[in-house]
Scaffold this active site. Structure first.
Site, PDB file in Angstrom:
ATOM      1  N   ARG A  87     -30.477  30.519 -33.955  1.00 29.36           N
ATOM      2  CA  ARG A  87     -29.231  31.089 -34.463  1.00 29.36           C
ATOM      3  C   ARG A  87     -28.655  30.222 -35.584  1.00 29.36           C
ATOM      4  NH1 ARG A  87     -25.243  35.059 -33.431  1.00 29.36           N
ATOM      5  NH2 ARG A  87     -26.393  36.052 -31.759  1.00 29.36           N
ATOM      6  N   GLU A 118     -17.134  34.796 -30.173  1.00 36.52           N
ATOM      7  CA  GLU A 118     -17.584  33.622 -30.917  1.00 36.52           C
ATOM      8  C   GLU A 118     -17.158  33.563 -32.381  1.00 36.52           C
ATOM      9  OE1 GLU A 118     -21.831  32.482 -29.324  1.00 36.52           O
ATOM     10  OE2 GLU A 118     -21.624  34.650 -29.389  1.00 36.52           O
TER      11      GLU A 118
END
Lengths: 536, 792
Positions: free
Chosen positions: B322, B742
């Site tokens: 990520r 997030e």
């Protein structure tokens, strides 16, 4: 009850006497708990013995506030005193004779008038979306409840007051904005008043019996002794010098929760009336502010701030409010940590520590300049039969030290321990010459210490840039700080000098110049103002 | 009509409304129990972990005699007591349940002491003496990289020819920097209560974001089939990623202890132990070289990321992936070479933390752009603008293509991993925010003020966020739910997600309420329970509502269809003509109360409950080359932050924050704003006060709130404005919403860039160079800022 009722023998071979009964005012009645061990924390008592599980253990070190409870008692002046305290590091017996509330009590206590299904503090917090995971929430509720109780019903709470009241509560979810909003909204809701007359009566009924029953027991050492009169306290200290001494318990609690020590006996100095007092005395060298060792940090700071208002921001950064409410100045001084923040200031103010011991004709006093009290890392001049009695701060014939500057540098502004602390007391004559200067420093030596070389560099000199530069050099060369997780030695040394330079800049700045300090409230606000103007 | 149910009149749709968190009233009243608050079964014992005092060493033996001699101690549990696999069922299968022959970090759990009460257990655990022969320890990722010590193989993503593009660019910068890890500091520490049941069955109460994994791990360690273990979690006192895998360890330890003593065992970690044992956000170190034109447009980028994974893989693979996926953030980089090294160090095994590598990827390019702007004397916002993804043609090829390299895309809209950015709203979003917060005026005013200020310097930055939504492990993008309608018309929902404070249960209740056309107060969401919805993914990757909300919506829709078909039969109309609104069921012929319809449907043997299942469409990617479409959509946002620093001490104050963030069409604006604010402040902590310090011997020094400083109330900037971008998700997502957990965390990179702006100003005033990479690593503690203001 806890399982360790079979306490080990003490140093004299005799088992400790059973702990005295513990009485709390809770939900409109006096509850008595027997055989509570000396080292049981208030958190354990509330959660495990009374089933009040809203009280949470977050850190077990008094840093996060999830365990905050509201405590009321009669303070040193006899008036009702409301405090938010960290139950995780407070000894249960320290709450003896007090009234205690947890979050679930606010809707259950018959002494609190009901205005709805929730107390206004709780309603405001729910309305503002002030809880997410909710684990810290009961602690915030209790800090807000104490803020609520400590003011006339309906008076608005300012943002600064809210921040101060919540300085010992950490939240990891919300970012605080909704909680601060709730603090400001709660007083606009219909008030929920506490029946203080009934509370006074209950508090009186819950008072512990005088301790110890005279004469002191012959063989059995006390499990938990909290004498109210000085003679008994000093006699107990002399008789059982190995029994740990506890004042506010903000450090002693860590012996239990973090060092996993068992304390089968405790000598609690915090109930001693003589040591709770703060007063001004006249002597041969002028007036003295005398702060009893058992005075809370909150009360001690208030007394100092009355003489030196510029210290407000410095005191506001000393731990969080529950620690200032629970901890004592005497404890901070006796503890002798090199990073304690009150000692550099007291050293700069020329404070003396008065040590007390039991004598045939009453208490015997020994007086030391505070800087001489410290002998090495966490070592003091305190003898085995002595207790820290008072801190004496000279006031001269008015307020000695017309100028006092205190600086603290830490990773976080609030509720953090100093990397470096510098306190400077200054007396300048009308020509700007330094008549006298005293400097206390923290975080740069094994003990809180006095910067004598820097003082000498200032004394008799004009307060101007080159003088201050010379004093900075002296200051930076007279200590050999250590590196640790808070800061490196190089940083500590440099910043110690820079703090002196900043003091000079602040005194020399033109009135309309941009501020030179971020760690004080006024410049911080001034910066905001300019921000607001630019945004308008 | 049941009197206990709320009136059905006058209620509008629940979705879109800022209703309170489903537990808000219980939480403020102190009546919301967490695992440690629940009544303990009779005979419950308490465990405490025995920790390695050595970072790396050969474990030769344990002396437990002193611990066992303490009154109240029942047993010591070690690796020999594991009936099943002594290696955790984590996907890399590289982590011992309890250390066996070697210890690999200070704080690694070697065993457990079980005692009558928790104090005794903790004291006894400290009385155990481990005989360990020390071995050399690696404590930083660069050293690990130099030794080739990885938990997983390196990954490289390349497009075009980065080296050639950089070499031929009019301007170049190169350097190195690092960002620190982060402790989750969930206020509720890790905890599990393992309760043996009849016939080798187990119930585990766990504070976990992933009950299914706890179930799997416990069964694996006990050597049982998965169906023997049931895991339940009503709520967590915060998770933030720290209870994704890490809760599993704690539950396994509790279960092993319970297995050995044959009694329920609770394991609640002391805060210091928790911080010493459990994984944190991955610290990253970077080397970079970037080439750019006169206007600041990036032409080529080569970025190496040294990921400090700790001693085992845990989730480091997907986290590091990520980071790669977000090292472009919002910017088109034509020629790019990204190198991701998953380094093995003798530290806690780093794990998931809000953002999951995204922050560490994004901060690299934001830092570079700030440096590029200063190097060229341009405003950083202008340089950010010029580099944003857009529909313009990509630059023509100017360097010879090495064999086998990926060609440039035709337009500036394709990420290095070959995904087209189709839903980009950043240009209008940034422009709106810049106007709203008066960026240009303040930029000028700050420059003027800084020139006058004797000491303090202010800084300003506006940074964007583009965050990819979906689990990067594509298989996790599935969810199940059950919706039960009882005969009184009340509704119970169970889904595979967990509640950690983020408001998932509230949003799911809103979705189900609207699907059934009933007031939200009629809908109860039950505790997460592996016995109800199996194989649920972790509640993570911001996906809780997208996945579980949709699954619950489908389940509710299925019940609704049953009811609609029943009403159609009564009224002789088509199913499409039946509406469910405000507690009423409306057909062209009649208006009936929902609960009346339910009762009659039950009497006619109509199924009043259903399951729902959802899997995210469109996503796919190649795990070896990291190319494809890993994300269903992107969430966007931008923040403008102003700070002031004191160069004498390095102290920092955040003065003002303005945020404009994209949550699509908000299901619950109060909850979404709460996520944005909380995420921002947590990100601010990561980049400012939250410094993890390991000693030279590998022991974490910051193991408590007294040394590890998360933001406090006084750190909240007094100017604080949060706005939501008013546009639904362009992809078909539940209610048109977007994930919010997030993405806002990375808005705090604006704090970092504002600090660097102020540092550059201080350096210029001090006569130091400020046109190259600034010598500052994160977090920007006072000491680091002070150093950056004067380092040559």
């Amino acid at each position: 009850m806890s399982t360790d009722t079979a306490a080990p023998a003490n140093a004299h071979g005799a088992p400790p006497s059973p702990p005295p009964p513990l009485r709390l005012v809770h939900r409109g009645r006096v509850r008595q708990l027997d055989a509570v061990p000396a080292d049981r924390t208030l958190l354990a008592l509330l959660r495990e013995d009374l089933g009040l599980t809203s009280v949470k253990e977050g850190c077990a070190s008094g840093d996060c506030g999830a365990c905050t409870v509201a405590v009321a008692d009669h303070g040193p002046d006899g008036a009702l005193r409301w405090r938010a305290l960290n139950s995780c590091i407070r000894l249960a017996h320290a709450a003896n004779g007090c009234a205690v509330w947890t979050a679930e009590d606010l809707t259950q206590d018959p002494l609190i008038a009901r205005t709805g299904p929730l107390h206004p503090v709780q309603q405001a917090l729910a309305d503002a979306h002030g809880s997410q995971c909710g684990f810290c929430t009961p602690g915030f509720v209790m800090s807000l409840f104490v803020l609520y109780q400590g003011r006339p019903a309906g008076t608005p709470v300012t943002r600064d007051e809210a921040v101060e009241a919540l300085s010992g509560n950490l939240c990891r979810c919300t970012g605080y904005r909704p909680i601060l909003d709730a603090a400001q909204a709660m007083t606009a809701l219909p008030p929920a008043t506490v029946d203080t007359a009934a509370l006074h009566t209950l508090l009186a009924a819950a008072q512990p019996a005088a301790q110890p029953p005279a004469p002191l027991p012959d063989t059995a050492a006390p499990a938990y002794l909290a004498p109210r009169d000085l003679d008994s306290l000093l006699a107990a200290r002399a008789r059982w010098p190995h029994v740990p001494v506890v004042a506010g318990g903000t450090d002693a609690g860590l012996w239990i929760t973090k060092q996993h020590r068992r304390l089968t006996q405790v000598l609690d100095v915090s109930r001693c009336a003589a040591l709770q007092r703060i007063d001004t005395q006249d002597g041969p060298h002028g007036r003295t502010l005398r702060i009893g060792a058992a005075a809370t940090l909150h009360d001690a700071f208030a007394a100092l701030q009355a003489h030196w208002p510029s210290l407000r921001d410095f005191f506001g950064r000393f731990a969080g409010q529950p620690i200032r409410h629970g901890g004592t100045l005497g404890g901070n001084v006796a503890n002798g940590s090199p990073i304690g923040d009150s000692m550099p200031l007291l050293i700069a103010l020329g404070a003396s520590v008065v040590l007390l011991r039991h004598g045939a004709r009453g208490p015997e006093e020994r007086r030391l300049p505070l800087e001489d009290f410290y002998r090495g890392y966490r070592q003091t001049a305190l003898a085995a039969d002595e207790l820290v009695g008072y801190l004496d701060i000279p006031l001269g014939n008015g307020t000695a030290w017309p100028e006092v500057h205190a600086h603290k540098v830490s990773k976080r502004f609030e509720d953090d321990i100093s990397a470096v602390c510098l306190a400077l007391a200054l007396w300048r004559d009308t020509e700007g010459r330094v008549v006298q200067a005293r400097i206390g420093a923290g975080g740069v030596a094994p003990v809180p210490t006095r910067a004598r070389a820097a003082e000498a560099a200032l004394r008799g000199q004009l307060w101007q840039a080159d003088t201050v530069r010379a004093a900075m050099d002296a200051l930076q060369s007279e200590f050999a700080p250590l590196s640790d997780g808070r800061a490196s030695a190089a940083y500590r040394r440099a910043v110690l000098g820079n703090l002196l330079w900043r003091t000079w800049l602040a005194t020399a700045a033109a009135p309309d110049a941009p501020p030179v300090r971020l760690d004080e409230h006024a410049p911080w606000q001034a910066l905001l103002q300019t921000t607001a103007e630019e945004r308008a | 009509m049941n009197a206990a149910l709320p009136l059905d009149t006058g209620t509008g749709p629940a979705c879109g409304s800022p209703i309170a968190h489903e537990s808000a009233h219980a939480q403020v009243a102190g009546r919301a129990p967490y695992v440690d608050d629940l009544p303990e079964p009779r005979g419950t014992l308490h465990a405490a972990p025995i920790l390695s005092p050595v970072a790396h060493g050969r474990l030769r033996g344990l002396d437990v005699s002193a611990a066992l001699a303490l009154p109240g101690v029942r047993a010591v549990v070690t690796a020999q007591d594991i009936p099943g696999d002594p290696v955790l069922a984590a996907f890399a299968h590289d982590e011992p349940v309890l250390a066996r022959d070697t210890v690999q970090h200070v704080g690694q759990v070697i065993g457990l002491v079980v005692a009558d009460d928790v104090r005794t257990a903790r004291a006894a655990a400290r009385a155990v003496r481990a005989d360990i022969e020390p071995l050399p320890a690696v404590l930083d990722p660069r050293t690990a990289h130099a030794q080739g010590a990885y938990v997983l193989p390196p990954v490289h993503v390349r497009r075009g020819d980065a080296a050639a593009a950089i070499a031929q660019a009019p301007h170049r910068l190169q350097g190195a920097f690092a960002v620190g890890g982060q402790e989750h500091y969930y206020l509720e520490g890790q905890i599990a209560l393992a309760i043996p049941q009849e016939q080798d069955q187990w119930t585990v109460l766990s504070s976990t974001q992933h009950p299914g994994e706890v179930q799997h791990w416990v069964a694996h360690a006990l050597g049982l089939a998965t169906h023997r273990v049931r895991v339940e979690c009503r709520r967590m006192g915060g998770g933030f990623g720290g209870k994704e895998t890490q809760a599993g360890h704690v539950a396994v330890w509790a279960a092993l202890a319970a297995h050995k003593v044959g009694a329920p065992v609770k394991l609640r970690l002391d805060r210091d132990d928790d911080m010493l044992i459990t994984g944190k956000r991955h610290p990253f170190a970077y080397d970079y070289a970037v080439g750019f034109d006169d206007g600041g447009r990036i032409l080529g980028l080569e970025l190496s990321m040294y990921v400090d994974c700790g001693f085992s893989a845990d989730l480091s693979g997907p986290v590091a992936d990520r980071a790669v996926f977000h090292s472009d953030n919002a910017y088109f980089v034509p020629h790019v070479a990204l190198h991701s090294y998953r380094c093995r160090t003798h530290k806690q095994s780093a794990t998931a933390f809000r953002g999951f590598g995204g922050p560490q990827g994004m901060i690299a390019i934001e830092t570079l752009i700030g440096d590029i702007a200063r190097h060229l004397g341009l405003d950083p916002l202008e340089v950010r603008h010029r580099n944003l993804y857009d529909d313009a043609p990509a630059p023509t090829w100017t360097v010879p293509l090495p064999a086998g390299s990926t060609p440039l895309p035709p337009r500036r809209d394709t990420t290095p991993y070959q995904m087209r950015v189709e839903d980009n709203i950043l240009r209008p979003l940034i422009d709106t925010l810049a106007e709203r917060c008066r960026y240009a005026q303040r930029r000028a005013a700050i420059a003027e003020w800084n020139a006058r200020s004797p000491v303090l310097q202010r800084g300003l930055a506006l940074t964007p966020v583009k965050f990819g939504i979906s689990f990067t492990a594509t298989l996790f993008n599935q969810a199940g739910a059950l919706v039960h309608v009882y005969t009184d018309g009340s509704v119970l929902v169970n889904h595979g997600g967990t509640e950690m404070g983020q408001g998932l249960h509230t949003k799911v209740a809103q979705i189900v309420a609207d699907e059934l056309g009933v007031p939200v107060a009629r809908v109860q969401v039950s505790a997460s329970d592996t016995a109800r919805v199996p194989n649920a993914s972790a509640t993570a990757a911001s996906s809780g509502t997208d996945l579980n909300g949709r699954a619950a919506q489908y389940a509710a829709a299925s019940v609704r269809q049953n009811l609609a078909a029943f009403v159609c039969g009564l009224d002789g109309c088509g199913a499409g003509e039946i509406r469910f609104e405000g507690g009423w069921v409306l057909s062209p012929k009649a208006r009936r109360r929902f609960d009346d319809v339910v009762r009659e449907a039950y009497a006619n043997r109509i199924q009043l409950w259903s399951d729902g299942f959802y899997r995210t469409p469109k996503i796919h990617y190649d795990k070896t080359t990291l190319t494809g479409r890993p994300f269903y959509y992107f969430a966007y946002g931008a923040a403008c932050t102003e700070v002031a620093i004191d160069p004498l001490t390095g102290e920092l104050r955040v003065l003002a924050v303005d945020v404009l963030h994209d949550v699509g069409r908000s299901i619950n604006p109060a909850i979404d704003v709460g996520q944005i604010e909380g995420g921002f402040v947590q990100g601010m902590g990561w980049l400012t006060t939250e410094e993890l310090v390991w000693r030279d011997d590998g022991r974490l020094w910051t193991t408590g709130a007294s040394t590890y400083k998360i933001p406090a109330a006084g750190d909240l900037p007094p100017h604080w404005r949060i706005d939501l971008w008013p546009e639904p998700n362009r992809e078909d997502n539940v209610f048109g919403s977007k994930a919010v957990g997030e993405p806002p965390f990375m808005l705090a990179i604006s704090v970092w860039e504002a600090v660097r702006d102020a540092v550059a100003s201080a350096r210029r005033r001090a006569g130091l160079p400020a046109d190259g990479p600034l010598p500052l690593d994160a977090p920007a503690t006072p000491e680091r800022i002070w150093r950056a203001c004067q380092a040559g």
